[in-house]
Design a protein around this motif. Structure first.
Motif, PDB file in Angstrom:
ATOM      1  N   ALA A  52       0.878  -1.181   0.000  1.00  0.00           N
ATOM      2  CA  ALA A  52       0.000   0.000   0.000  1.00  0.00           C
ATOM      3  C   ALA A  52       0.908   1.222   0.000  1.00  0.00           C
ATOM      4  O   ALA A  52       1.423   1.633   1.034  1.00  0.00           O
ATOM      5  CB  ALA A  52      -0.903  -0.008   1.229  1.00  0.00           C
ATOM      6  N   ARG A 144     -15.793  -2.907  -2.880  1.00  0.00           N
ATOM      7  CA  ARG A 144     -15.404  -2.626  -1.501  1.00  0.00           C
ATOM      8  C   ARG A 144     -16.657  -2.530  -0.632  1.00  0.00           C
ATOM      9  O   ARG A 144     -17.582  -1.775  -0.933  1.00  0.00           O
ATOM     10  CB  ARG A 144     -14.619  -1.314  -1.423  1.00  0.00           C
ATOM     11  CG  ARG A 144     -14.159  -1.027  -0.005  1.00  0.00           C
ATOM     12  CD  ARG A 144     -13.141   0.074   0.052  1.00  0.00           C
ATOM     13  NE  ARG A 144     -12.598   0.207   1.394  1.00  0.00           N
ATOM     14  CZ  ARG A 144     -11.646   1.070   1.723  1.00  0.00           C
ATOM     15  NH1 ARG A 144     -11.149   1.868   0.797  1.00  0.00           N
ATOM     16  NH2 ARG A 144     -11.202   1.145   2.954  1.00  0.00           N
ATOM     17  N   GLY A 233      -7.390  -5.893   2.543  1.00  0.00           N
ATOM     18  CA  GLY A 233      -6.784  -4.587   2.810  1.00  0.00           C
ATOM     19  C   GLY A 233      -5.529  -4.734   3.649  1.00  0.00           C
ATOM     20  O   GLY A 233      -4.838  -5.752   3.595  1.00  0.00           O
ATOM     21  N   PHE A 236      -1.953  -4.684   9.477  1.00  0.00           N
ATOM     22  CA  PHE A 236      -1.007  -5.268  10.442  1.00  0.00           C
ATOM     23  C   PHE A 236      -0.347  -4.125  11.215  1.00  0.00           C
ATOM     24  O   PHE A 236       0.200  -3.200  10.629  1.00  0.00           O
ATOM     25  CB  PHE A 236       0.106  -6.053   9.731  1.00  0.00           C
ATOM     26  CG  PHE A 236      -0.325  -7.336   9.068  1.00  0.00           C
ATOM     27  CD1 PHE A 236      -1.644  -7.588   8.736  1.00  0.00           C
ATOM     28  CD2 PHE A 236       0.629  -8.312   8.759  1.00  0.00           C
ATOM     29  CE1 PHE A 236      -2.018  -8.770   8.111  1.00  0.00           C
ATOM     30  CE2 PHE A 236       0.262  -9.492   8.135  1.00  0.00           C
ATOM     31  CZ  PHE A 236      -1.055  -9.728   7.812  1.00  0.00           C
ATOM     32  N   ARG A 276       1.959   0.079   6.541  1.00  0.00           N
ATOM     33  CA  ARG A 276       2.707   0.294   7.775  1.00  0.00           C
ATOM     34  C   ARG A 276       3.642  -0.876   8.116  1.00  0.00           C
ATOM     35  O   ARG A 276       4.812  -0.678   8.424  1.00  0.00           O
ATOM     36  CB  ARG A 276       1.679   0.470   8.895  1.00  0.00           C
ATOM     37  CG  ARG A 276       2.228   0.740  10.262  1.00  0.00           C
ATOM     38  CD  ARG A 276       1.099   0.675  11.298  1.00  0.00           C
ATOM     39  NE  ARG A 276      -0.129   1.284  10.808  1.00  0.00           N
ATOM     40  CZ  ARG A 276      -0.367   2.582  10.806  1.00  0.00           C
ATOM     41  NH1 ARG A 276       0.527   3.399  11.306  1.00  0.00           N
ATOM     42  NH2 ARG A 276      -1.490   3.065  10.329  1.00  0.00           N
TER      43      ARG A 276
END
Ligand SMILES: *Cc1c(COP(=O)(O)O)cnc(C)c1O
Length: 402
Positions: A52, A144, A233, A236, A276
């Protein structure tokens, strides 16, 4: 936070090279590369990992992900799409999410031939369908869904509430046929991204289970082919507070395998879009301490940078791990103050009291004027998420360690 001797040396060398009074990000991509390798070996083959890229769109991150064999990138703008292609990703490695894709962006997606567009509303479905029909193409899509449930212990949730993301779960089953009827779109499956920054694997697995439940209802009512792909998606988490409770990949991997077996979904394709988790520990934000003073009995440390360079701690009210690299610059004047084993506020150069580099004051063992204040886990949602033009200060450099 303990810096590796290599990173500390890099910071020291940068601080010593050039003029005093600087701020910079250091990027070192080994953690990201090993995260991708770890995911690949832990997760079933049918789980594809996408980066992402809003977490960090710097070309070094994109290239590291590509070289490490990532499945692709998740983009949320035409700008990200162009950067991904420039870095070497093929259109078939790109999936496109975002609640407000412009007609221009949808046209770009359809003409570029990207792998999947994640449709967030009926309007968007119709808009993309018209564009594709005009172009004479068919676009693969995921729908989505804004789920009815909330993930426990998340830093941010996007579900269980009124939302601009996706189509509400309780409208979805009634509206699905309207999207299926659009002849230039091909529904491949579901996208359900419920929460970000989740540290407890079982909480995310509960999300997966509910998505599987939804997928099985869709397959029953319509056709299995409508749910060939299931995209969970990102989410974590990263242990910003250094509690030692890292996200457990082994627990997540074995839980997901068990769920896939329980639902008989071995023939489906799964997608994770991680930001992340992949990028955070590959970056450090560094800023020289320009001043230290006492104010009403508390030390105020003033750095050259500030929240315009690294906005996350103050915007999300969460401290990141920090460290001081001592540089040993000569004192500005004999009696200058320093911080010794005490609590201090860490501010930046902005004329704005919200400008801090830690959400709360922190205890510092030793810091002197001229030392470098270092914020760890700054590889994700750092530079590109900050308000870089505020007060027209210089932007921090981004230094990539080879
Ligand atoms: C931001 C985002 C991600 C990445 O989230 P992380 O919590 O950083 O893993 C994944 N998918 C979508 C659609 C996003 O918007």
């Amino acid at each position: 936070m303990r810096l590796s001797s290599n990173i500390e040396k890099v910071i020291r060398d940068i601080a010593a090279s050039g003029s005093s009074g600087r701020s910079f990000y250091v990027y070192e991509l080994t953690p990201m590369v090993s995260k991708i390798a770890g995911l690949r070996s832990a997760l079933p083959e049918r789980v594809e990992i996408f980066y992402a890229m809003k977490a960090n769109p710097h070309p070094a991150f994109l290239r590291a992900a590509l070289d490490a064999g990532i499945g692709g990138v998740e983009i949320a703008s035409i700008g990200e799409g162009k950067k991904a292609i420039e870095a070497g990703f093929s259109p078939k490695q790109i999936v496109f999410t975002g609640p407000g894709k412009s007609p221009e962006e949808l046209r770009w997606a359809a003409t570029t031939g990207i792998r999947l567009v994640h449709i967030e509303s009926l309007t968007e479905a119709h808009r993309l369908n018209s564009i594709c029909s005009e172009l004479g193409t068919t676009q693969n899509i995921l729908i989505r869904v804004n789920p009815n449930f909330q993930v426990h212990g998340a830093q941010a949730t996007f579900s269980g509430d009124s939302s601009k993301f996706g189509i509400d779960q309780n409208q979805f089953l009634d509206k699905l046929h309207l999207i299926i009827a659009l002849s230039n779109l091909s529904v491949q499956g579901l996208h359900v991204y419920s929460a970000s920054g989740v540290l407890v694997a079982s909480d995310l697995l509960e999300n997966c289970r509910r998505v599987f439940e939804l997928a099985s209802v869709v397959s029953e009512r319509h056709h299995v082919d409508l749910c060939k792909v299931i995209d969970f998606g990102g989410g974590f988490g990263i242990d910003y507070l250094e509690t030692g409770a890292d996200f457990s990949l082994p627990e997540y991997a074995s839980g997901l395998k068990a769920l896939i077996a329980r639902y008989g979904y071995e023939d489906r394709q799964f997608v994770l879009e991680l930001g992340r988790y992949l990028a955070a520990d590959s970056g450090w934000y560094c800023s020289e301490i320009l001043d230290i003073k006492s104010s009403l009995g508390v030390k105020q440390v003033v750095c050259q940078g500030g929240s315009h360079h690294f906005r996350r701690p103050v915007a999300l009210k969460i401290n990141h791990p920090t460290s001081i690299v001592s540089i040993g610059r000569p004192p500005v004047f004999e009696e200058q103050e320093e911080v010794v084993d005490e609590e201090a506020f860490i501010g930046g150069a902005l004329c704005n009291s919200a400008d801090k580099l830690t959400a709360e004051p922190i205890v510092i063992q030793h810091a002197r004027i001229g030392d470098i204040f270092v914020v760890g886990l700054a590889g994700a949602y750092g530079y590109s998420m900050s308000h870089l033009d505020f007060l027209s200060h210089e932007r921090p450099e981004e230094v990539v360690v080879p």
